[in-house]
Structures are given as C-alpha cells and as structure tokens.
Design an enzyme around this catalytic site. Structure first.
Site, short mmCIF file in Angstrom:
data_model
loop_
_atom_site.label_atom_id
_atom_site.label_comp_id
_atom_site.label_asym_id
_atom_site.label_seq_id
_atom_site.Cartn_x
_atom_site.Cartn_y
_atom_site.Cartn_z
N TYR A 16 42.35 43.05 48.15
CA TYR A 16 41.84 41.66 47.21
C TYR A 16 42.95 40.61 47.92
CZ TYR A 16 41.21 37.01 46.07
OH TYR A 16 41.43 35.51 45.26
N SER A 49 45.95 32.92 47.63
CA SER A 49 45.94 33.60 45.88
C SER A 49 47.15 33.62 45.98
CB SER A 49 44.89 34.88 46.02
OG SER A 49 45.16 35.39 44.94
#
Length: 273
Positions: free
Chosen positions: A154, A141
C-alpha cells in the site's frame, strides 16, 4: 468549495469513508455527484443516506471496468469538472509474512495505482474539452512519504501515485485543470476491511479538507500530514522538481487537450538521467 456554477463530480470508492464524506459535502454545495463502488448494497445504502447522489456499480480494478466507467461518464456526465480518485484497499500484511497468491497483491496494485493513472488518461481529455476550470484529486496517504511496514505494498503504491501526480500536475499546468494531492493520515474508515478502524474522525477530516480542494493548493493534508515539518519537506521537493523538470522537454497539455512540446523523432532514444 465556492463556485459560480453547479459542478459535475465523480468520486470513485464513494460508498463509504472519505469518498462518501466528500460526496456529502459536494451535494450540500449544490453540485451533481456520481459515486462508484463494487458493492451494489453499499451504493444503495449511500444513496439512501445522500438523496440526489448518482451511483454506478463498477470495478476499477480492471482495465475493462475503467473503460466502462469512462464511457458512462462520457454519455451521462460529459460536463465533468471534478474527478476524485479515492477508491482504495489496504492489505495489512508484512513483507516477510506475505504468502498470498500474486493475484491478490496485483489486485491491490491495480486499485491503488493503475486505476487512478488509467482514469486520468481516459477522463482528462473530457475535462479539458469543455474549457471550464476543473480539479483532479488523487488521494494518496501519509504512507506515501513514511513507508509503513504493516502495509508495505500500500505504501509503495501510494508513493508511486504521489510521483505520478506531481508529473500530471506539470503536464496540465498550462490548462484550466488543476491537480490536487489529498494526503490523509490514518482516518477511521473501512479501508483495511473488517475489524476496528483507527485514526481521525472521517467527518472532522472531510470538514477540514473539503474547502481546500478547489485547486488553489497542490497538496492538502490533515493533522500529521499538515504539520509545518511535513509541509516544509513538500516545499523542498517542489523546488527540486521545478529546478529539474525542464532538463528534457516533453509534451504537455494545452487548453482544449492538445499536446504540445517536444515530440521524439522516430528512432530517437529516450532521455536518461
């Protein structure tokens, strides 16, 4: 993704979002595709949308589930060429507001970090054994490189997966299995659960990145994660890693899956630095 043979592809978290989009494109290219997920209903809907796709209900949040998946692949798809570690969840909870039971946070870490590491350990030997070129794709990400206060756990898990992916690529460098890090920016998928999604159009994203996941590129981004500034920072990181990676020789994979290199003697302390 041009190939001379039909590839066998496993995509975790393939019932929606990026995973489903990549599965669709692999099928269109003539490959055999197995997708996994926790929801039988969502997998059934994916199978209705993508005739020919194979599905397996599986929970990669547990070590037992990952072993079950590896056992299934060993029986049903021993010719595995492509592994896409895509499954993920995102809890949008700021650090100061996160009062959930630890099991909930651990579940997020297990899916985002433990699962791709463990599946790599279980399935890389299978990919090496048949001797054909292979590709292992870890989906990280933009949050791995720019921490996101709205999803701090995350971001931290994806940063750790980025680090591990760099080392995995190094370990497999002498083999025919290439390691690719797919670095999405925000993409409008159900990643964060119920509620409006934001970000790039999933089809536009998958159309752009799919042809680049052939193993020729170490990292593949899109939009904000493919700008000259972003890629320049990654190039600096790569040069630094290359210069430092041989400070302490370690075993690496050889073709066929045999480890080679320095094996610490019994009682030898681990290198520090």
């Amino acid at each position: 993704m041009a190939t001379q043979h039909k590839r066998a592809v496993l995509i975790t978290g393939g019932s929606s979002g990026i995973g489903l989009g990549l599965a669709e494109r692999h099928l269109a290219a003539g490959h055999r595709v197995l997708i996994t997920g926790r929801s039988p209903d969502r997998l059934a809907a994916a199978a209705d949308r993508l005739p020919g796709v194979e599905t397996l209900t599986n929970d990669i949040a547990t070590a037992e589930g990952r072993q079950q998946l590896a056992d299934h692949v060993g029986r049903a798809m021993p010719e595995l060429d492509v592994l896409v570690n895509n499954a993920g969840i995102q809890r949008r909870v700021a650090i100061a507001a996160d009062r959930c039971p630890w099991a909930e946070a651990q579940h997020e870490l297990d899916i985002l970090l433990a699962a791709p590491i463990h599946l790599g350990r279980l399935l890389v030997p299978l990919m090496l054994a048949h001797g054909r070129p292979g590709v292992l794709v870890n989906v990280t990400s933009g949050g791995a490189f720019v921490p996101q206060p709205f999803a701090p756990l995350y971001s931290a898990a994806k940063a750790a997966l980025h680090s591990y992916t760099v080392n995995l690529r190094h370990a497999l460098e002498a083999t025919r299995v290439r390691v690719v890090e797919l670095v999405p920016p925000a993409v409008a998928t159900p990643l964060a659960g119920p509620g409006p999604a934001h970000g790039a159009d999933p089809d536009e994203f998958c159309d752009a990145v799919f042809p680049l996941l052939d193993g020729a590129r170490a990292e593949v981004g899109f939009g904000p994660t493919a700008t000259p500034e972003f890629t320049a920072q990654r190039a600096i990181e790569h040069r630094t890693f290359t210069a430092m990676s041989d400070r302490f020789p370690v075993p690496v994979y050889l073709p066929g899956g045999r480890p080679s290199g320095h094996e610490p003697r019994s009682g030898e302390p681990a290198a520090r630095g």
